[in-house]
Write a protein that holds these residues in place. Structure first.
Motif, PDB file in Angstrom:
ATOM      1  N   SER A 128      39.384  41.571  44.658  1.00 31.04           N
ATOM      2  CA  SER A 128      39.449  41.601  43.181  1.00 31.04           C
ATOM      3  C   SER A 128      39.740  40.221  42.640  1.00 31.04           C
ATOM      4  O   SER A 128      39.236  39.825  41.584  1.00 31.04           O
ATOM      5  N   GLN A 177      37.023  47.769  37.875  1.00 30.39           N
ATOM      6  CA  GLN A 177      37.170  48.761  38.914  1.00 30.39           C
ATOM      7  C   GLN A 177      37.287  50.188  38.358  1.00 30.39           C
ATOM      8  O   GLN A 177      36.676  51.118  38.847  1.00 30.39           O
ATOM      9  N   ASP A 215      33.633  45.352  40.441  1.00 31.15           N
ATOM     10  CA  ASP A 215      34.801  45.487  41.304  1.00 31.15           C
ATOM     11  C   ASP A 215      35.058  46.947  41.604  1.00 31.15           C
ATOM     12  O   ASP A 215      35.496  47.704  40.737  1.00 31.15           O
ATOM     13  N   GLU A 216      34.815  47.332  42.814  1.00 33.92           N
ATOM     14  CA  GLU A 216      34.996  48.722  43.241  1.00 33.92           C
ATOM     15  C   GLU A 216      34.597  49.700  42.147  1.00 33.92           C
ATOM     16  O   GLU A 216      35.398  50.492  41.677  1.00 33.92           O
TER      17      GLU A 216
HETATM   18 MG   LIG Z   1      41.021  45.167  44.202  1.00 33.10          MG
END
Ligand SMILES: [Mg+2]
Ligand SMILES: Nc1ncnc2c1ncn2[C@@H]1O[C@H](COP(=O)(O)OP(=O)(O)OP(=O)(O)O)[C@@H](O)[C@H]1O
Ligand SMILES: Nc1ncnc2c1ncn2[C@@H]1O[C@H](COP(=O)(O)OP(=O)(O)OP(=O)(O)O)[C@@H](O)[C@H]1O
Ligand SMILES: [Mg+2]
Lengths: 335, 549, 328, 349, 385
Positions: free
Chosen positions: A61, A102, A183-184
């Motif tokens: 991240s 995310q 991000d994810e």
């Molecule tokens: Mg992360």
């Protein structure tokens, strides 16, 4: 350092050189430095998806946030089209580099409609003029992420997780960026929703020539969707290559561990990872950071391993890949 | 060493008192008195300090006696006290005091003229102690019972202040290095009582066995409780736990008198004049005498008095500012006509005559344009003044004068009237043995100041040579006739020019519960004002007798 | 450690700022103390116009050093621990006046605040624990009580329990006849006098503690670790004390520290209404008389009380909540 | 009192009250509680939600008082300042709430005084909330030295004693009209709210949606105004209500001490007059009790409304609708079994 | 070159145990009345001794609610509206105890000592202001009164060592431990009393695969030793297939399919299950485009009539809209398959579509499942069909 050179023909749009981020933690009097990211060279090429996988806390991240300039790097350089990002006007930079956060539940402001979320970057980055133009562009964006235009009037809580995620992607696309940092983006979702998102991102790459950075824990999804995969361990890139190479012929012991640990219904036997016990928090900060957990650890691992090319497109930072004759004599052997 | 001396002496006094009656009090021979809700005090009985506990709660003269006691309820009446008699030189620069003999300090030491001389010299030496502003040049003891004070100017009128000074024992005070910071926790005086205990809730006194007036006092203990607020003091009064109080009690008949019809009495005559002080500075609306006259004519003082105090503070009866009936003797044929009767028509005709035109909004217009309007200022937390102002404003509205009632903090009020930054304000006068004291306070140009500078007492800023002359005339003679003429002259100025506009009389608040003690002053027997304020409280307390039965 | 140092630094700056304000603020009030005193004396009769001068001299107000010079002198005094002489209670020193008043306030308001805090916290914990039970009816009731103006309740309580029923004394901190000492007579007398004011304070302040605690309880009760504690089959009491209330009370503790400032300054109306000898009333007197030194002294106490309480709250927080030890 | 939540509690709720907490919302529990009850009247598709009984009660009480403030002076039977002949008269048909010591009509004073009381309260609430928002939110958002200075400022205002400040300021303000009094009260009352808002902003400013707004090119002021403020609005509302209550009580206390212009009718001023006339002692409860009761009721109304807001910030605070054994079980950590469906077939043992 | 040494012997699993937990007709909802969210509806389940029962399903389908309802740990406004949960302790053969009618004292006694719960996020499941040791000791203090202090402490040390944490970390506060360590503490806590049932709600979601696997491995090892039963809830179907004996799939508050995990993986019977299986990419073989399940999740407040999945189902029939399919043995499967599905495609009135009619891989020997089968190549077939 050639770990992530671009594919033939395409020039990378975003590139990092020796990028690093060190956090200083204060607690109980003593200071501790967390090397969240160290010495990172990365190149994002238009029309490709670069997956970043690795253990929790390995700095994935942080990389994404540095790339979108939410986190200031401790050292190193980010260049966009060869220009130093640090010198660029933030807005101009973000026009080209956008990020999908995310958590789709947290990254949309619950008080604004989806339309507002999309209109803001359109206006901020001068992609639309106030009035009917914005509304039209918002509609286009929604269509690109396969959402019905009526979603413009909805509030985030009226959307399912998958729909939110699409809205978040649409927002990132509003500035017509050339780089998308995701991000994810799927970790919170169930498998069928995950798939929808990945397919959408894949289409964007193919149709718009986006350069995508895909941060994930899910190696199978990286294999499914990414062109290149970068494996991080404790803030360092330990292996990178095409997605299939990295997953099918992992070259670094950590990658091997990672892949053997990934859940796989077709696996013949259950993998024993109990030996690879300690967490990244205590990883050494010099030499090979994986050496304490590595079954093949050698004395030479106290020194930083070079990136070794396994195939032209596949490198791993491991002394095992270096011909024994070429390894430097380790300090202890010398003594 | 000075303080240890003080302590020793009181120890003696304390022992003496223990012999006469227990200091635990509560018995029928204890008089409980309250002058005002003061909040906790410190054990400070220095008589020259205006904040000393004895001064605040009226017991100062119980210890430090004055030379002469004055009856403010009946102008001109005075009682010899530590001084049997006195003479003035004809130029008013020398005062000879003939003192009582056989007086002792409460520690047993004899009192003599040198104590008196010492006291006045002390005031000279330490200006900080001279809070009554006495300007003696020298003080000497001619013999043990004769003291002589000399002044550099005629000081007849200062006698009221001089004779009220509490006399302190030389043998104690001479040992005190800085008497201005001396808290005098265990006061030794010639008075009838001794301090026995002191704490935040008040103090107790017991009878001085060595007191010089034979057979006095009859009440053996005095108790002074402390209250933080008037209502809690009033509650205690209503419950019968306070015998003698100087509170302003709203609805006194229900709250106090009716609670014990037989014993709860009050007598609260006027002793000073509450006025509307106009700012006479050029340009202020009340600088025009016609406006002041109209205001005075339009006011219905009886209504004001009723509304604000249920009539307890009586309406001012004369435009001269004389406190009636106490100062009735000063009324002459020339000034009798200035009785105050409400007359709105007259007010209007005065204004009409002075060139004011009634405007469409029901208010007179000033020649310069705009409503004839002024603001009437008083502290918000003086509820009675606030009511006065509100009622007055209603009454003046009927006369076409627009009055804005302005309630402000005491601080702002004080600062405004001192510095002349006000239109008009309600203000209380001062007491004195003759009308001179109020007149001097209100009208002496020496106490005035230009706008923006603090005035001492002439807050309306009345600067009139004729008035000054009359004041000087009064002050420079001891001849009652000449003095009376001077007063009459000033009274006429007052009544016609209205440099201050009399409103009500400041009443000497006094509530008495006669269950335990009788003999308080009454309207029929006005030997003193009824309030428990020092020094007159001492005179009064010595007249009290245990109630029969 | 660094955190504490930083806190300390900011506390010092705050103290400096507050003390400076405390110095200048009173002097910005209109009027001056001698004028006020003369005005007050005048209401009681004899005051000669000549007295002004003497009073100026008496209270040292005739000296015309500039405000800035006075300001630095004040700091000099402070460092010597000298608070000066009160004007209202001249010639007593400010520290004497405070020393005489403060204990009463500390005991009355301090004890009632502690009682109120403990009572409120326990009740709040109980109500939060027993959501939906009859106990919740306490909420509106105590809210009503806490919205009642202090002095109003005090006066009603006095007229009811003092004047009407005669159960409690009408006013004061103790019977005048008993001198303050540690004798049982005096202490019981003082306690007897403290009942009504204490009840007033407790009644009108308990609601905020109940509410704060109840809300925190409800929030904490929803935390996973409470669920886990319950899942662990711990006894009710153990869950309540070690898991729910233990964590829920943390914000209340911070609030409690802040309410200490109220102990000193907020007691004014109670002290007026109940004629209770205390610092709140002294402050009121000081303000009314523009007694700069006394005002400054009391402000100083308040400032220090608040800052100290804040600091203590921070430290307590650090001690009670290990999470804060790490970062912050 | 149907208290059923129509949406799940999420972590976001926690964050609002308990400070920042790591971890995102639970999947499936999609609704953000701050939104599902749109406070903006203009917002489309308002979600129906059963309002808590407390909230409604508070609303009703306050509504009545606002009505009173609005039409009070019009319907007051007498001029509240007019001196009547009946002095200290108990309630009667002429004077429903009796008369004062000067024969003024208490009911009229109560009706007329409502306006001033409420205006000062609301005005002070608004000003104080505005100051605390500007200082608290800006400080929390900007961080760094600016934040340090702004929190220093609010700390100093917490420390500086209010009473003399009030006296100084009232001394300077011309004639102490409602605006002046409100301004003065708010100056002493903003600091606490500012601290709360700052803490809240601190916990919000690193949230993903704020970071996302930065990435979307939003300038700082827009982030504060359009991204952060909507999320603290429940706290703002609650701090506003609280400040109004504080302002009313302070105002009444000031009036009681005679520190405001007592010639303008408000409930505090009524109490001042009643008190200085020693009304209770004179047995005139009808003079002393109504204004205090009115203040207490308005305070209760505000507090009840505040409960509503609190419950809206944090749905968990709603009292649940279970009763009896079910409630006890639930409090003890045992899910109540409330059989609404027919009993399934007997299990063989 | 791969690190995959040392597999766990999977053949020595306990024999098919008798039921330790029987859930009958369990319904739970949030709130009461018409607005209630009926998160669990009429669920029947049996957990056998030593069994790992996996529960998977869509986000918000009621998995957690089910787990908490079983232990009566559902928070307000959650209530249980119907059903029975019969717990059959090993030491009380034959006798069962209905947890839903048990009183607080009884429940408190079996909580944790017999039924332990490992919560979704260890991050929040540990009290942040108490040391880890205290929280572990608490359990012993509540349930092992007779144990001495020293014995308790020794037991705590033993347990944390067992999950691979140095006892020196016992004095730590939760925030001082990494996520993985906290999770392990929770597991140690769950097992410290050697309960008969452990319920685990997404215990590893936030962790990377290596850490996740380490934890799972420990659980499996312990189960071998202690023979407890596990209910394991996760989104990660591939993980479940690997470790669970039986898998139950939930959709919209109901169980839609339950089968031994190998059967479920190779021969799903419910269209939703199949949709899930087709949605996760493989670690092997060619990269092929996968398509998820069309449509979006149902709102539990307004569940469609009949079969809740029908609106997203490629095989919808008219009767799906009117009748709700019961959970039953699919027609065509032998009773020994021990599987159930709630789908009208399997009521025998029509042949099910080929994708849902695949034969089960092999006769299944007891509970030995996925781990022992050789299935590497079947995946491709499955996709092609
Ligand atoms: Mg992360
Ligand atoms: N603001 C911060 N201050 C201090 N340390 C930080 C900060 N942000 C991240 N770190 C540390 O930096 C390291 C990398 O964090 P990062 O969030 O980039 O990891 P990640 O790879 O994204 O992990 P995950 O997979 O768990 O999301 C971690 O050890 C983390 O604790
Ligand atoms: N407190 C609550 N109030 C109302 N509804 C709730 C509450 N908690 C959960 N729900 C709803 O109940 C349903 C089931 O929730 P549950 O947590 O059991 O789902 P889950 O299957 O565990 O989902 P996930 O996989 O996301 O954890 C969801 O639709 C959820 O929105
Ligand atoms: Mg769940």
């Amino acid at each position: 350092m050639t770990s992530t050179t671009s594919g033939p023909g395409a020039e990378p749009v975003l590139r990092t050189t020796s990028l690093a981020k060190h956090y200083t933690l204060r607690g109980r009097g003593r200071r501790r430095t967390v090397r969240a990211v160290d010495d990172l060279d990365l190149a994002l090429v238009p029309g490709t998806v670069t997956a970043v996988v690795g253990e929790s806390g390995s700095g994935k991240s942080t990389v994404a946030k540095m790339l979108v300039r939410l986190v200031r790097p401790s050292s190193g350089r980010i260049t966009l089209d060869g220009r130093d990002a640090g010198r660029m006007n933030l807005r101009a930079y973000r026009k080209d580099v956008q990020m999908v956060f995310q958590d789709p539940f947290a990254s949309l402001n619950s008080v604004h409609t989806i339309g507002y979320h999309l209109a803001r970057p359109l206006l901020n980055f001068g992609r639309a003029r106030r009035g009917a133009d914005v509304a039209g562009k918002v509609r286009d964006l929604l269509q690109r992420v396969k959402l019905d235009p009526q979603f413009a009037d909805k509030l985030p809580h009226e959307l399912s997780g998958g729909q939110r995620q699409r809205a978040a992607i649409a927002r990132a696309l509003a500035s017509e960026p050339r780089v998308l940092l995701a991000d994810e983006p799927i970790s919170m979702l169930d498998v069928s929703i995950r798939l929808g998102i990945l397919n959408l991102l894949g289409e964007l790459r193919d149709t718009d020539g986006l350069a995508i950075l895909y941060v994930t824990h899910d190696i199978a999804s990286a294999r499914y969707f990414a062109d290149r995969t970068v494996v991080m361990y404790a803030g360092k890139v330990v292996e990178s290559g095409t997605a299939l190479e990295v997953t099918d012929q992992p070259a670094h012991p950590y990658t091997q561990l990672l892949i053997s640990a990934a859940p796989d219904p077709q696996r013949i036997e259950i993998v024993d990872v109990s030996r690879a016990s300690s967490g990244a928090a205590s990883a050494p900060t010099d030499g090979c950071r994986f050496r304490d957990r590595c079954p093949f650890a050698m004395d030479v691992c106290r020194q930083q391993p070079p990136d070794v090319a396994v195939t032209p497109s596949h490198t791993a930072a491991c002394w095992l890949r270096v011909d024994e004759s070429q390894r430097p004599a380790s300090g202890r052997e010398a003594a | 060493s000075s303080s240890s001396k003080g302590e020793n002496t009181t120890a003696t006094g304390g022992n003496g008192s223990a012999a006469t009656s227990g200091s635990s009090g509560g018995g029928s021979s204890t008089l409980t008195m309250v002058v005002q809700p003061s909040g906790p005090l410190t054990r400070n009985f220095n008589p020259f300090n205006p904040n000393n506990a004895g001064m605040i709660q009226g017991t100062q003269a119980f210890v430090y006696e004055p030379l002469v006691q004055f009856n403010l309820a009946k102008t001109g009446q005075e009682y010899p006290w530590l001084a049997k008699s006195y003479d003035w030189s004809s130029d008013g620069k020398t005062l000879t005091l003939h003192l009582q003999s056989g007086v002792t300090w409460s520690d047993g030491k004899p009192f003599s003229a040198s104590d008196v001389a010492f006291t006045f010299n002390l005031l000279r030496k330490f200006p900080a102690l001279n809070t009554s502003g006495i300007k003696a040049v020298s003080a000497t003891a001619k013999d043990p019972t004769t003291a002589v004070l000399t002044f550099d100017h005629a000081s007849f009128v200062d006698f009221y202040y001089i004779a009220s000074v509490g006399i302190v024992p030389e043998h104690i005070w001479s040992g005190i290095a800085d008497p201005s910071t001396f808290a005098d926790p265990n006061p030794v005086g010639t008075g009838p009582y001794l301090l026995t205990s002191f704490n935040q809730q008040g103090w107790e006194m017991t009878k001085n066995p060595h007191y010089w007036q034979a057979g006095k006092p009859t009440i053996s203990n005095i108790r002074v409780p402390i209250f933080n607020s008037a209502p809690s003091a009033t509650l205690a009064l209503g419950q019968g736990t306070v015998d003698w109080a100087g509170l302003f009690v709203n609805n006194i008949d229900t709250v106090f008198a009716a609670k014990d019809k037989q014993h709860n009495t009050y007598w609260q005559p006027g002793y000073s004049t509450v006025t509307i002080i106009p700012n006479l500075e050029q340009g202020k609306p009340l600088a025009d005498v016609a406006v002041r006259q109209a205001v005075s004519a339009a006011l219905d003082r009886t209504q004001i008095s009723k509304a604000a105090t249920q009539g307890q503070a009586p309406p001012a009866a004369s435009a001269t500012g004389l406190v009636l009936p106490a100062q009735e003797t000063y009324l002459t044929d020339a000034t009798k006509q200035y009785a105050l009767t409400p007359d709105v028509a007259k007010a209007k005709s005065i204004l009409d005559g002075a060139g004011y035109k009634m405007g469409g909004d029901g208010y007179y217009q000033t020649p310069a344009g705009g409503d004839l309007a002024f603001s009437l200022e008083q502290p918000s937390n003086y509820a009675d003044f606030m009511t006065d102002a509100q009622v007055a404003s209603q009454q003046l509205k009927a006369a076409g004068i627009k009055v804005t009632v302005s309630g402000v903090s005491v601080q702002k009020y004080t600062s405004d009237i001192t510095n002349g930054t006000f239109d008009a304000a309600i203000h209380v006068g001062v007491s004195g043995t003759s009308p001179y004291y109020q007149y001097n306070y209100w009208l002496n140009s020496a106490f005035s100041a230009p706008a923006g500078k603090p005035a001492i007492s002439n807050f309306s800023r009345w600067e009139d040579p004729a008035t000054d002359k009359l004041l000087t005339q009064y002050a420079s003679t001891n001849d009652p006739k000449v003095q009376a003429t001077a007063i009459d002259g000033i009274a006429q100025v007052m009544a016609t020019k209205l440099p201050v506009i009399p409103l009500l009389y400041g009443a000497a608040w006094a509530q008495m519960n006669t269950k335990k003690f009788t003999g308080y002053p009454t309207a029929d027997n006005p030997y003193m004002l009824g309030w428990p304020v020092s020094p007159s409280s001492e005179y009064t307390v010595l007249q009290l007798k245990p109630a029969a039965g | 450690m660094k955190f504490l140092l930083r806190r300390l630094g900011f506390t010092l700056i705050t103290a400096w700022a507050a003390i400076s304000i405390n110095f200048f603020l009173p002097r910005l009030m209109p009027g001056d103390p001698v004028q006020l005193m003369v005005a007050r004396l005048q209401q009681q009769g004899a005051v000669s116009p000549n007295a002004m001068q003497a009073m100026q001299v008496a209270f040292g107000l005739d000296d015309h050093t500039s405000l800035i010079v006075q300001y630095f002198q004040y700091w000099g005094q402070l460092f010597r621990g000298d608070l000066g002489r009160s004007i209202t209670f001249y010639p007593s020193s400010v520290s004497e006046v405070i020393g005489q008043a403060l204990p009463w306030t500390l005991v009355l308001v301090g004890v009632s605040t502690v009682i109120s805090f403990l009572l409120g916290t326990v009740l709040g914990a109980f109500i939060g624990w027993r959501r939906g039970s009859w106990a919740e009816t306490i909420l509106p009731l105590s809210t009503f009580l806490s919205s009642v103006p202090y002095f109003w309740m005090g006066l009603i309580v006095i007229s009811l329990f003092g004047a009407k029923l005669g159960w409690f004394p009408l006013s004061g901190g103790f019977d005048q006849g008993i001198d303050p000492s540690w004798s049982s007579d005096f202490v019981s007398n003082a306690l007897y006098h403290a009942v009504l004011p204490a009840i007033t304070i407790v009644l009108s302040s308990v609601a905020s503690w109940i509410l704060g605690m109840r809300n925190m309880m409800v929030t904490v009760m929803d935390e996973d670790y409470v669920l886990v504690a319950q899942a662990k089959g711990l006894s009710r009491l153990r869950v309540l004390s070690a898991y729910a209330a233990r964590n829920a009370v943390l914000p209340s503790i911070a609030g409690f520290a802040l309410s200490i400032s109220f102990v000193v300054s907020g007691s004014l109306l109670v002290e007026i209404v109940f004629s209770y000898p205390g610092i709140g009333y002294s402050l009121y007197q000081a303000v009314n008389n523009e007694d700069f030194p006394l005002m400054q002294g009391i402000f100083l106490i308040i400032t220090f009380a608040v800052l100290l309480a804040n600091l203590v709250a921070d430290v307590a927080y650090v001690l009670l909540d290990p999470r804060t030890r790490q970062d912050a | 009192m149907a208290e059923t939540s129509d949406r799940p509690a999420t972590d976001a709720v926690d964050d609002v009250l308990a400070g920042d907490r790591v971890g995102g919302p639970v999947p499936g529990a999609a609704a953000d509680p701050l939104v599902s009850e749109p406070a903006d009247p203009g917002r489309p598709r308002r979600r129906r939600r059963t309002m808590s009984g407390k909230f409604v009660a508070g609303l009703v009480i306050l509504g009545l008082f606002v009505l009173m403030a609005a039409i009070g002076p019009l319907v007051a039977p007498y001029d509240p300042s007019n001196l009547g002949p009946d002095v200290l008269a108990p309630p009667s048909w002429q004077h429903w709430l009796g008369t004062t010591g000067t024969g003024q009509d208490v009911l009229s004073q109560l009706l007329v005084g409502a306006r001033q009381t409420l205006i000062i309260g609301v005005l002070a609430g608004l000003i104080a909330t505005a100051i605390s928002t500007i200082i608290g939110v800006t400080g929390g958002f900007v961080g760094g030295i600016a934040d340090d200075l702004l929190s220093l400022l609010s700390n100093v205002f917490l420390v500086v004693p209010a009473l003399p400040l009030l006296i100084v300021l009232t001394g300077y303000l011309p004639n102490g009209g409602p605006v002046a009094v409100a301004a003065v009260i708010s100056l002493t009352g903003w600091a606490w709210g500012s601290r709360v808002l700052r803490a809240q902003t601190l916990s919000i400013r690193r949230r993903d949606y704020i970071e996302a707004a930065r990435v979307a090119g939003e300038p700082g002021w827009r982030i504060i105004v359009f991204e952060i403020l909507p999320h603290v609005r429940a706290i703002l509302a609650s701090s506003f209500l609280f400040t109004v209550l504080f302002a009313i009580l302070t105002q009444v206390g000031l009036a009681f001490l005679g520190l405001v212009d007592v010639s303008q009718w408000s409930w505090g001023v009524m109490l001042y007059w009643a008190q200085s006339a020693d009304a209770l002692n004179a047995g005139a409860w009808w003079w002393f009790v109504p204004p205090g009761l009115a203040v207490a009721l308005i305070g209760t109304g505000l507090a009840l409304l505040n409960f509503g807001v609190d419950e809206f910030i944090n749905p968990r605070l709603r009292s649940n609708s279970l009763r009896g054994r079910a409630a006890r079980d639930s409090a003890g950590g045992f899910t109540p079994v409330v059989r609404t469906d027919p009993q399934p077939s007997e299990v063989q043992r | 070159m791969t690190i995959s040494a040392g597999s766990i012997p999977v053949t020595t699993r306990p024999r098919a145990g008798d039921p330790v937990l029987e859930v009958r007709g369990l319904s739970a909802s949030y709130g009461l009345g018409p607005d209630a969210v009926r998160a669990v509806v009429d669920v029947d389940l049996t957990l056998r001794r030593g069994e790992i029962l996996g529960i998977a399903g869509e986000s918000g389908s009621g998995k957690s609610t089910l787990a908490y309802a079983i232990t009566r740990l559902l928070r307000p406004p959650g209530v249980i509206t119907a059903g029975e949960v019969v717990f059959r302790p090993a030491d009380r053969p034959g006798g069962g105890m209905d947890l839903l009618s048990a009183g607080p004292a009884e429940l408190r006694a079996i909580r944790w000592s017999e039924i332990a719960v490992v919560f979704q996020s260890a991050m929040h499941a540990l009290n942040p202001v108490l040391t880890v040791e205290r929280q572990l000791l608490d359990v012993l203090a509540a349930h092992r009164r007779s144990m001495s202090r020293q014995a308790r402490q020794a037991r705590v040390r033993e347990m944390v060592e067992m999950v691979g944490i140095s006892p020196s970390r016992l004095k730590s506060y939760p925030h001082e431990l990494s996520g993985g360590m906290r999770q392990r503490v929770m597991i140690a806590m769950g097992l410290i009393l050697e309960p008969q049932i452990v319920l685990m709600d997404e215990p590893t979601t936030a962790l990377d695969v290596v850490t996740q696997r380490q934890i799972l491995q420990q659980i499996l090892e312990l189960r071998e030793r202690l023979g407890f039963s596990v209910v394991f809830i996760t989104h990660d179907l591939s993980l479940l297939i690997e470790i669970a004996d039986t898998i139950a799939i939930m959709y919209a508050g109901r169980l839609v399919e339950r089968a031994p995990s190998a059967f479920l993986f190779h021969a799903p019977r419910h269209p939703y299950t199949r949709g899930l299986l087709a949605s996760f990419p493989s670690l092997h073989g060619d990269r092929e485009k996968l398509v998820g399940i069309p449509g979006s999740p149902v709102d539990l407040r307004h569940v469609p009539s009949g079969c809740a999945f029908r609106t997203r189902c490629p095989h919808e029939m008219p009767r799906c809209a009117t009748d709700r399919p019961p959970l039953a043995l699919p027609v065509g499967d032998p009773p020994s398959a021990d599987r159930e599905v709630a789908c009208w495609l399997h009521d025998g009135r029509q042949p099910p579509p080929p994708s849902l009619a695949r034969p089960a891989p092999a006769a299944r020997p007891e509970y030995a499942t996925a781990g022992t089968s050789t299935i590497r190549d079947t995946r491709a077939e499955q996709e092609r069909s």
